[in-house]
Scaffold this motif. Structure first.
Motif, mmCIF file in Angstrom:
data_model
loop_
_atom_site.group_PDB
_atom_site.id
_atom_site.type_symbol
_atom_site.label_atom_id
_atom_site.label_comp_id
_atom_site.label_asym_id
_atom_site.label_seq_id
_atom_site.Cartn_x
_atom_site.Cartn_y
_atom_site.Cartn_z
ATOM 1 N N ILE A 75 -5.503 -1.127 7.528
ATOM 2 C CA ILE A 75 -5.442 -1.018 6.069
ATOM 3 C C ILE A 75 -4.478 0.104 5.702
ATOM 4 C CG2 ILE A 75 -6.743 -0.468 3.979
ATOM 5 C CD1 ILE A 75 -9.214 -1.596 5.396
ATOM 6 N N THR A 76 -3.552 -0.195 4.822
ATOM 7 C CA THR A 76 -2.627 0.821 4.334
ATOM 8 C C THR A 76 -3.335 1.613 3.241
ATOM 9 O OG1 THR A 76 -0.739 -0.601 4.804
ATOM 10 C CG2 THR A 76 -0.376 1.251 3.298
ATOM 11 N N ALA A 77 -3.553 2.878 3.519
ATOM 12 C CA ALA A 77 -4.256 3.724 2.563
ATOM 13 C C ALA A 77 -3.296 4.220 1.495
ATOM 14 C CB ALA A 77 -4.896 4.905 3.279
ATOM 15 N N THR A 78 -3.675 4.036 0.252
ATOM 16 C CA THR A 78 -2.938 4.596 -0.875
ATOM 17 C C THR A 78 -3.953 5.172 -1.848
ATOM 18 O OG1 THR A 78 -2.938 2.515 -2.083
ATOM 19 C CG2 THR A 78 -1.020 2.961 -0.702
ATOM 20 N N VAL A 79 -3.557 6.183 -2.554
ATOM 21 C CA VAL A 79 -4.404 6.774 -3.578
ATOM 22 C C VAL A 79 -3.668 6.633 -4.895
ATOM 23 C CG1 VAL A 79 -5.533 8.874 -4.396
ATOM 24 C CG2 VAL A 79 -5.404 8.414 -1.940
ATOM 25 N N ARG A 80 -4.343 6.078 -5.884
ATOM 26 C CA ARG A 80 -3.742 5.870 -7.200
ATOM 27 C C ARG A 80 -4.239 6.963 -8.136
ATOM 28 N NH1 ARG A 80 -5.276 2.357 -11.899
ATOM 29 N NH2 ARG A 80 -3.352 2.054 -13.049
ATOM 30 N N ASN A 81 -3.308 7.695 -8.721
ATOM 31 C CA ASN A 81 -3.663 8.710 -9.711
ATOM 32 C C ASN A 81 -3.678 8.069 -11.090
ATOM 33 O OD1 ASN A 81 -3.699 10.740 -7.787
ATOM 34 N ND2 ASN A 81 -1.556 11.247 -8.109
ATOM 35 N N ALA A 82 -4.621 8.506 -11.904
ATOM 36 C CA ALA A 82 -4.733 7.999 -13.267
ATOM 37 C C ALA A 82 -5.181 9.120 -14.189
ATOM 38 C CB ALA A 82 -5.715 6.833 -13.325
ATOM 39 N N TYR A 94 -12.839 7.623 -7.052
ATOM 40 C CA TYR A 94 -13.516 6.367 -6.772
ATOM 41 C C TYR A 94 -12.956 5.859 -5.453
ATOM 42 C CZ TYR A 94 -14.928 1.520 -6.784
ATOM 43 O OH TYR A 94 -15.460 0.317 -6.417
ATOM 44 N N ASN A 95 -13.837 5.705 -4.485
ATOM 45 C CA ASN A 95 -13.466 5.175 -3.183
ATOM 46 C C ASN A 95 -14.166 3.831 -3.037
ATOM 47 O OD1 ASN A 95 -13.088 4.556 -0.503
ATOM 48 N ND2 ASN A 95 -13.474 6.629 0.228
ATOM 49 N N GLY A 150 -16.594 -2.078 -2.724
ATOM 50 C CA GLY A 150 -15.301 -2.598 -3.162
ATOM 51 C C GLY A 150 -14.303 -2.638 -2.029
ATOM 52 N N ALA A 151 -13.073 -2.842 -2.377
ATOM 53 C CA ALA A 151 -12.001 -2.921 -1.391
ATOM 54 C C ALA A 151 -11.749 -1.536 -0.792
ATOM 55 C CB ALA A 151 -10.731 -3.448 -2.050
ATOM 56 N N PRO A 152 -11.650 -1.450 0.536
ATOM 57 C CA PRO A 152 -11.423 -0.153 1.182
ATOM 58 C C PRO A 152 -10.124 0.521 0.757
ATOM 59 C CG PRO A 152 -11.895 -1.849 2.826
ATOM 60 C CD PRO A 152 -11.795 -2.528 1.492
ATOM 61 N N GLU A 153 -9.133 -0.270 0.369
ATOM 62 C CA GLU A 153 -7.864 0.319 -0.044
ATOM 63 C C GLU A 153 -7.872 0.788 -1.497
ATOM 64 O OE1 GLU A 153 -7.539 -4.144 -0.594
ATOM 65 O OE2 GLU A 153 -8.315 -2.833 0.951
ATOM 66 N N ASP A 154 -8.961 0.547 -2.234
ATOM 67 C CA ASP A 154 -9.064 0.962 -3.636
ATOM 68 C C ASP A 154 -9.595 2.392 -3.697
ATOM 69 O OD1 ASP A 154 -9.204 1.120 -6.370
ATOM 70 O OD2 ASP A 154 -10.809 -0.352 -6.594
ATOM 71 N N HIS A 155 -8.688 3.341 -3.743
ATOM 72 C CA HIS A 155 -9.044 4.754 -3.846
ATOM 73 C C HIS A 155 -8.282 5.337 -5.028
ATOM 74 C CE1 HIS A 155 -9.592 8.884 -1.668
ATOM 75 N NE2 HIS A 155 -10.010 8.901 -2.916
#
Length: 156
Positions: free
Chosen positions: A5-12, A76-77, A83-88
């Protein structure tokens, strides 16, 4: 940990827009239910978070706002909440006040799930389907006065 899984973190950046004891919430239809998320959204590369929240609020609500201060930092992890593991995601949640007429609403780039906007009394927040649910208590507590800036952790 699954290394495929490609880990990405989305800032908001999200907005707690307060006016006369009320908070402005989006109304949305998401995953088969009516819910109330905070206005705001994803940070663009090179964009400061306070600029992000002002841009997103204008797009989704039609309001120009003044960012007063950072209230909370939330993560939120997805893997921790089914949820989806890549949704961080990491969200900066700012207290904002509307500039101009707070009842003149209507954004030009609403979220796909957004069905409207609603001013909700702070005391009623615990009874609405606010997303994420973990924000109901901290937001309702704003009716009693200022909240210190704090890290909320991984909440859904």
């Amino acid at each position: 940990m699954d290394t495929s899984i490609t880990a990405t973190v989305r800032n908001a950046a999200k907005a707690v827009i307060l006016h006369d004891g009320r908070i402005l919430l989006q109304r949305a239809h998401w995953e088969g239910q009516e819910c109330y998320p905070l206005p705001g959204g994803g940070q663009h590369p090179g964009e400061a978070l306070d600029v992000t929240v002002r841009r997103e609020v204008l797009e989704e609500t039609g309001l120009e706002v003044t960012v007063e201060r950072l209230l909370w930092l939330r993560e939120y992890n997805g893997a921790q909440h089914g949820g989806a593991p890549e949704d961080h995601r990491v969200e900066a949640i700012f207290r904002c006040r509307p500039d101009g007429d707070p009842n003149k609403l209507g954004g030009h780039a609403e979220d796909d799930a957004q069905t409207g906007l609603e001013w909700v009394n702070l005391e009623q927040v615990p009874a609405v389907n606010l997303f994420p649910h973990g924000l109901r208590g901290p937001i309702a507590a704003l009716a009693d006065g200022e909240s210190p800036t704090r890290y909320l952790g991984d909440i859904a």
